[in-house]
Design a protein around this motif. Sequence first.
Motif, PDB file in Angstrom:
ATOM      1  N   ALA A   1       0.859  -1.188   0.000  1.00 19.05           N
ATOM      2  CA  ALA A   1       0.000   0.000   0.000  1.00 19.05           C
ATOM      3  C   ALA A   1       0.891   1.233   0.000  1.00 19.05           C
ATOM      4  O   ALA A   1       1.966   1.231   0.607  1.00 19.05           O
ATOM      5  CB  ALA A   1      -0.906   0.002   1.229  1.00 19.05           C
ATOM      6  N   VAL A   2       0.439   2.280  -0.703  1.00 14.25           N
ATOM      7  CA  VAL A   2       1.224   3.507  -0.758  1.00 14.25           C
ATOM      8  C   VAL A   2       0.328   4.729  -0.590  1.00 14.25           C
ATOM      9  O   VAL A   2      -0.831   4.735  -1.009  1.00 14.25           O
ATOM     10  CB  VAL A   2       2.025   3.644  -2.078  1.00 14.25           C
ATOM     11  CG1 VAL A   2       3.072   2.549  -2.199  1.00 14.25           C
ATOM     12  CG2 VAL A   2       1.120   3.655  -3.299  1.00 14.25           C
ATOM     13  N   ASP A   3       0.902   5.751   0.043  1.00 18.11           N
ATOM     14  CA  ASP A   3       0.327   7.087   0.072  1.00 18.11           C
ATOM     15  C   ASP A   3       1.246   7.950  -0.782  1.00 18.11           C
ATOM     16  O   ASP A   3       2.470   7.945  -0.592  1.00 18.11           O
ATOM     17  CB  ASP A   3       0.274   7.643   1.491  1.00 18.11           C
ATOM     18  CG  ASP A   3      -0.799   6.977   2.342  1.00 18.11           C
ATOM     19  OD1 ASP A   3      -1.642   6.239   1.794  1.00 18.11           O
ATOM     20  OD2 ASP A   3      -0.784   7.211   3.569  1.00 18.11           O
ATOM     21  N   VAL A   4       0.659   8.678  -1.735  1.00 19.54           N
ATOM     22  CA  VAL A   4       1.429   9.494  -2.664  1.00 19.54           C
ATOM     23  C   VAL A   4       1.150  10.969  -2.385  1.00 19.54           C
ATOM     24  O   VAL A   4      -0.016  11.373  -2.278  1.00 19.54           O
ATOM     25  CB  VAL A   4       1.078   9.139  -4.126  1.00 19.54           C
ATOM     26  CG1 VAL A   4       1.949   9.921  -5.106  1.00 19.54           C
ATOM     27  CG2 VAL A   4       1.230   7.636  -4.380  1.00 19.54           C
ATOM     28  N   VAL A   5       2.226  11.751  -2.266  1.00 22.88           N
ATOM     29  CA  VAL A   5       2.141  13.187  -2.007  1.00 22.88           C
ATOM     30  C   VAL A   5       3.171  13.888  -2.893  1.00 22.88           C
ATOM     31  O   VAL A   5       4.043  13.242  -3.458  1.00 22.88           O
ATOM     32  CB  VAL A   5       2.412  13.518  -0.520  1.00 22.88           C
ATOM     33  CG1 VAL A   5       1.429  12.799   0.396  1.00 22.88           C
ATOM     34  CG2 VAL A   5       3.846  13.153  -0.120  1.00 22.88           C
ATOM     35  N   GLY A   6       3.074  15.206  -3.013  1.00 21.80           N
ATOM     36  CA  GLY A   6       4.122  15.950  -3.705  1.00 21.80           C
ATOM     37  C   GLY A   6       3.629  16.798  -4.852  1.00 21.80           C
ATOM     38  O   GLY A   6       2.490  17.258  -4.872  1.00 21.80           O
ATOM     39  N   LEU A   7       4.513  16.984  -5.840  1.00 19.87           N
ATOM     40  CA  LEU A   7       4.279  17.904  -6.954  1.00 19.87           C
ATOM     41  C   LEU A   7       4.532  17.231  -8.307  1.00 19.87           C
ATOM     42  O   LEU A   7       5.387  16.375  -8.402  1.00 19.87           O
ATOM     43  CB  LEU A   7       5.202  19.118  -6.813  1.00 19.87           C
ATOM     44  CG  LEU A   7       5.016  19.921  -5.517  1.00 19.87           C
ATOM     45  CD1 LEU A   7       6.134  20.937  -5.355  1.00 19.87           C
ATOM     46  CD2 LEU A   7       3.658  20.598  -5.491  1.00 19.87           C
TER      47      LEU A   7
END
Length: 189
Positions: free
Chosen positions: A129-135
């Motif tokens: 499982a992954v949480d993706v954040v950023g630009l």
Amino acid sequence: MTRALIVVDVQPTFCEGGELPVAGGNAVADAVAAYAAAHRDRYALVATTQDWHVDPGDHFSDHPDFVDSWPPHGLAGTPNADLHPALADLAPDVSVRKGQHAAAYSGFEGTDDAGHPLADLLQEAGVDAVDVVGLAESHCVRATALDAQRLGLATRVLTDLTAPVSAELGAAARSELAAHGVALVRSDD
């Protein structure tokens, strides 16, 4: 679940004052840093991605169309290609760079310094499982989250820890992500 946090392209090049700024980029950098510091224990692994362009061919243009071609940005070895200073204390477990010689939007197109792709690094760590954040939400966050979902990872985008190139492109990205089964949640949910 064994969850990873993927911090996508939080680099000065994509923040106010950079070559390809996203409005709110510096605020996203600060918010991602604060979130990661407060919630590191939620993640088995923290990964960062960086645009790290050496000679990406027609990805760069003196007359960019801002769809397939862009002004030079994320130039390998420059301070604006480094991780944002707000992330100085992040200490990622995995760092991948992408786009050396071609356009690369997804973090899954990147490799670490030993040449290992992000997908392999996550698999070796048992991540499912992954949480993706950023630009930017509308471009590299979108591409990274879609690839994670395609790889069978339970994927969430933490919507308050990202910013799109424009409101319209952000809305389109969120619609596409939701249609592909990516969960769109706030970091405080």
